[in-house]
Design an enzyme around this catalytic site. Structure first.
Site, PDB file in Angstrom:
ATOM      1  N   HIS A 101      49.904  -0.084  57.944  1.00 45.88           N
ATOM      2  CA  HIS A 101      48.998  -1.252  57.557  1.00 45.88           C
ATOM      3  C   HIS A 101      49.546  -2.400  58.516  1.00 45.88           C
ATOM      4  O   HIS A 101      48.830  -3.569  58.641  1.00 45.88           O
ATOM      5  CB  HIS A 101      49.322  -1.737  55.968  1.00 45.88           C
ATOM      6  CG  HIS A 101      49.036  -0.675  55.214  1.00 45.88           C
ATOM      7  ND1 HIS A 101      47.748  -0.526  55.018  1.00 45.88           N
ATOM      8  CD2 HIS A 101      49.657   0.246  54.236  1.00 45.88           C
ATOM      9  CE1 HIS A 101      47.813   0.411  53.840  1.00 45.88           C
ATOM     10  NE2 HIS A 101      48.799   0.579  53.563  1.00 45.88           N
ATOM     11  N   HIS A 128      50.179  -9.849  61.065  1.00 46.61           N
ATOM     12  CA  HIS A 128      48.398  -9.730  60.638  1.00 46.61           C
ATOM     13  C   HIS A 128      47.622 -10.123  62.008  1.00 46.61           C
ATOM     14  O   HIS A 128      48.129 -11.115  62.406  1.00 46.61           O
ATOM     15  CB  HIS A 128      48.283 -10.618  59.615  1.00 46.61           C
ATOM     16  CG  HIS A 128      49.172 -10.100  58.549  1.00 46.61           C
ATOM     17  ND1 HIS A 128      48.696  -9.186  57.398  1.00 46.61           N
ATOM     18  CD2 HIS A 128      50.221 -10.505  57.859  1.00 46.61           C
ATOM     19  CE1 HIS A 128      49.461  -8.982  56.459  1.00 46.61           C
ATOM     20  NE2 HIS A 128      50.621  -9.680  56.848  1.00 46.61           N
TER      21      HIS A 128
END
Ligand SMILES: [Zn+2]
Length: 270
Positions: A101, A128
């Site tokens: 992720h 991110h």
């Protein structure tokens, strides 16, 4: 007590401990957990994407029902005095994890973020792309989350925006050791990093209460988002996207949350 009974008791406690450990490992490994003996997978697109997280498992319900979810679009703030924080990040042996992720750098104990009387220990930081939080509607190319825990177990995240510009040397050191496969881990001998090298010089910030931006979307997370972005090169950002893909949860409703702006601190500094 007979020897056999003792042995049986010992075996039983080993099994209990092993079961508990496996459950923990399952949760930390991929963000999933075992509801029916099968890990609940989640992702950033399709049927396992952010819009479905709350339906994937009972334990992810807050992703759907929570009222203080992250990320948010940081817009109008309430005027309020806000203390500066102190970062004391030490050099740590590089340990990079690709958990499927994100790319995460784990941190050895002993590095802290102090805000008033609250002292948070830095546990890890991760990336991110594009950014999760927005600033007045603006999305940045990347966002770094420094994840801390205080003694009571409360989570505090320090968010740093990254925009395209000059290559980032601190990032380059981590990127040199990117684990290519999901669940890959790199801990090269003799390589150390310092998370403080990824912070901008200007420490003014926004503060608000939010959640984890990944399942189970737990709330009560203290967010501190720095106003000044750092830079990374297009190549550095592309390298991350090539490996992980876009991994930003869309912005959530602010509802009745207070957004505090450190700008109003009157300690003589701008
Ligand atoms: Zn994050």
């Amino acid at each position: 007590m007979g020897n056999r009974i003792l042995k049986q008791m010992l075996l039983a406690s080993i099994i209990i401990a092993w079961t508990a450990l496996s459950a923990l490992a399952g949760e930390s490994k991929d963000g999933g957990h075992k509801r029916t003996g099968k890990a609940v997978h989640w992702g950033y697109s399709g049927a396992q994407g952010p819009g479905h997280w709350g339906d994937l498992s009972d334990r992810y319900a807050l992703c759907k029902t929570g009222q203080q979810q992250s990320p948010i679009d940081i817009g109008e703030t309430q005027q309020s005095g806000l203390a500066a924080f102190t970062v004391d990040y030490r050099t740590t042996p590089l340990q990079v994890v690709n958990n499927g992720h994100t790319i995460q750098a784990n941190y050895a104990a002993g590095s802290t973020l102090t805000l008033g009387r609250r002292v948070y220990q830095l546990a890890q930081f991760h990336f991110h792309s594009p950014s999760e939080n927005l600033l007045n509607g603006k999305q940045f190319d990347m966002e770094i989350h420094f994840v801390h825990k205080d003694q009571a177990g409360r989570l505090g995240v320090l968010g740093v925006f990254v925009e395209k510009g000059a290559a980032n040397p601190a990032l380059a050191e981590i990127w040199r050791h990117l684990p290519q496969g999901a669940q890959g881990k790199m801990a090269p001998q003799g390589v150390a990093i310092n998370g403080a090298d990824l912070l901008p010089p200007d420490r003014r910030y926004y503060r608000f209460v939010g959640s984890l931006t990944t399942p189970p979307c737990s709330e009560g997370v203290q967010w501190h988002v720095l106003k000044q972005p750092i830079t990374a090169s297009t190549e550095q950002i592309d390298a991350f996207l090539h490996l992980i893909g876009p991994n930003n949860r869309p912005v959530q409703k602010i509802n009745n949350r207070l957004l505090i702006d450190s700008q109003t601190v009157t300690d003589g500094k701008p």
